[in-house]
Design a protein around this motif. Sequence first.
Motif, mmCIF file in Angstrom:
data_model
loop_
_atom_site.group_PDB
_atom_site.id
_atom_site.type_symbol
_atom_site.label_atom_id
_atom_site.label_comp_id
_atom_site.label_asym_id
_atom_site.label_seq_id
_atom_site.Cartn_x
_atom_site.Cartn_y
_atom_site.Cartn_z
ATOM 1 N N TYR A 18 4.735 -4.188 11.490
ATOM 2 C CA TYR A 18 3.791 -3.506 10.605
ATOM 3 C C TYR A 18 4.363 -2.203 10.051
ATOM 4 C CZ TYR A 18 -0.315 -6.384 10.379
ATOM 5 O OH TYR A 18 -1.179 -7.380 10.057
ATOM 6 N N LEU A 19 5.076 -1.447 10.866
ATOM 7 C CA LEU A 19 5.649 -0.188 10.374
ATOM 8 C C LEU A 19 6.775 -0.445 9.379
ATOM 9 C CD1 LEU A 19 5.575 1.929 13.644
ATOM 10 C CD2 LEU A 19 4.028 2.053 11.677
ATOM 11 N N THR A 20 7.547 -1.505 9.578
ATOM 12 C CA THR A 20 8.577 -1.884 8.619
ATOM 13 C C THR A 20 7.940 -2.272 7.291
ATOM 14 O OG1 THR A 20 10.009 -2.660 10.401
ATOM 15 C CG2 THR A 20 10.500 -3.476 8.192
ATOM 16 N N SER A 21 6.849 -3.019 7.376
ATOM 17 C CA SER A 21 6.140 -3.414 6.165
ATOM 18 C C SER A 21 5.566 -2.197 5.437
ATOM 19 C CB SER A 21 5.016 -4.389 6.518
ATOM 20 O OG SER A 21 4.302 -4.760 5.377
ATOM 21 N N ALA A 22 4.996 -1.262 6.178
ATOM 22 C CA ALA A 22 4.451 -0.047 5.567
ATOM 23 C C ALA A 22 5.568 0.758 4.901
ATOM 24 C CB ALA A 22 3.734 0.801 6.614
ATOM 25 N N THR A 23 6.719 0.821 5.547
ATOM 26 C CA THR A 23 7.865 1.529 4.970
ATOM 27 C C THR A 23 8.303 0.875 3.666
ATOM 28 O OG1 THR A 23 8.589 2.187 7.173
ATOM 29 C CG2 THR A 23 10.232 2.304 5.409
ATOM 30 N N MET A 24 8.310 -0.456 3.646
ATOM 31 C CA MET A 24 8.676 -1.158 2.419
ATOM 32 C C MET A 24 7.655 -0.879 1.315
ATOM 33 S SD MET A 24 9.502 -5.153 1.696
ATOM 34 C CE MET A 24 7.814 -5.702 1.629
ATOM 35 N N TYR A 25 6.382 -0.812 1.671
ATOM 36 C CA TYR A 25 5.344 -0.499 0.689
ATOM 37 C C TYR A 25 5.570 0.894 0.095
ATOM 38 C CZ TYR A 25 2.104 -4.422 1.376
ATOM 39 O OH TYR A 25 1.511 -5.646 1.383
ATOM 40 N N ILE A 26 6.077 1.825 0.897
ATOM 41 C CA ILE A 26 6.316 3.187 0.417
ATOM 42 C C ILE A 26 7.600 3.261 -0.413
ATOM 43 C CG2 ILE A 26 6.886 5.536 1.155
ATOM 44 C CD1 ILE A 26 5.078 4.980 3.638
ATOM 45 N N GLY A 29 7.610 0.441 -3.791
ATOM 46 C CA GLY A 29 6.253 0.265 -4.291
ATOM 47 C C GLY A 29 6.154 -0.661 -5.489
ATOM 48 N N ASP A 30 7.083 -0.550 -6.440
ATOM 49 C CA ASP A 30 7.041 -1.404 -7.633
ATOM 50 C C ASP A 30 7.285 -2.868 -7.263
ATOM 51 O OD1 ASP A 30 6.515 0.753 -9.266
ATOM 52 O OD2 ASP A 30 8.645 1.130 -9.673
ATOM 53 N N PHE A 31 8.226 -3.095 -6.359
ATOM 54 C CA PHE A 31 8.501 -4.456 -5.893
ATOM 55 C C PHE A 31 7.272 -5.053 -5.212
ATOM 56 C CE2 PHE A 31 9.693 -7.128 -2.263
ATOM 57 C CZ PHE A 31 10.300 -8.188 -2.926
ATOM 58 N N VAL A 32 6.604 -4.255 -4.395
ATOM 59 C CA VAL A 32 5.414 -4.722 -3.683
ATOM 60 C C VAL A 32 4.287 -5.049 -4.659
ATOM 61 C CG1 VAL A 32 3.600 -4.024 -2.053
ATOM 62 C CG2 VAL A 32 5.996 -3.561 -1.528
ATOM 63 N N ARG A 33 4.093 -4.205 -5.650
ATOM 64 C CA ARG A 33 3.045 -4.464 -6.655
ATOM 65 C C ARG A 33 3.329 -5.748 -7.420
ATOM 66 N NH1 ARG A 33 3.326 0.907 -6.162
ATOM 67 N NH2 ARG A 33 1.407 2.091 -5.967
ATOM 68 N N LEU A 46 -4.536 -1.262 -4.121
ATOM 69 C CA LEU A 46 -4.495 -1.888 -2.808
ATOM 70 C C LEU A 46 -3.309 -1.384 -1.976
ATOM 71 C CD1 LEU A 46 -5.964 -4.096 -1.174
ATOM 72 C CD2 LEU A 46 -4.391 -5.750 -2.173
ATOM 73 N N VAL A 47 -2.228 -1.007 -2.630
ATOM 74 C CA VAL A 47 -1.005 -0.604 -1.921
ATOM 75 C C VAL A 47 -1.222 0.624 -1.023
ATOM 76 C CG1 VAL A 47 1.379 0.184 -2.212
ATOM 77 C CG2 VAL A 47 0.517 -1.729 -3.565
ATOM 78 N N PRO A 48 -1.787 1.733 -1.500
ATOM 79 C CA PRO A 48 -1.990 2.879 -0.592
ATOM 80 C C PRO A 48 -2.921 2.541 0.581
ATOM 81 C CG PRO A 48 -2.301 3.557 -2.871
ATOM 82 C CD PRO A 48 -2.167 2.072 -2.882
ATOM 83 N N PHE A 49 -3.939 1.733 0.316
ATOM 84 C CA PHE A 49 -4.853 1.320 1.379
ATOM 85 C C PHE A 49 -4.113 0.498 2.431
ATOM 86 C CE2 PHE A 49 -7.816 -1.885 3.059
ATOM 87 C CZ PHE A 49 -8.679 -1.041 3.737
#
Length: 141
Positions: A18-26, A29-33, A46-49
């Motif tokens: 989960y922390l790795t995933s959160a780091t990737m979201y940070i 961010g453009d890739f995740v969106r 949804l990304v910051p949440f």
Amino acid sequence: MAENYSYWISTTLLALLYLTSATMYIVKGDFVRKAQADLGYSASHLVPFMIMVKVLGPAAILWRFNVALSDLAYAGIFYHLILSGLAHLGVRKPKGAIPAAAGLILLVASFATQNSAREILSPYAPAAAKRQITLNQWRSS
């Protein structure tokens, strides 16, 4: 003793996932969106949440300052992993569901063994439920 190790290993690996995933979201961010848009989600808010959820959920389980909150975090992570896996399967990208499947395995192992490693027992973990049934049977006899 093996259950104690099982709990800490599975919980630590789940938290790292989960922390790795959160780091990737940070960091990406453009890739995740874009990846979320490919799954059919167009909500960029949804990304910051999700960053907050992916940090606070494992924190509630690891620190366990409140058993009810810890159990709620287990439930939230369970639903998140189920929905994440189904989202990837729904767009016919089964490789994307592999982290969710691994997370579910870690989550079940952590939840099932939590009472062997913690002082304050969760009333919903399998061992506590079994003890409660046995206690109720003993009282009724």
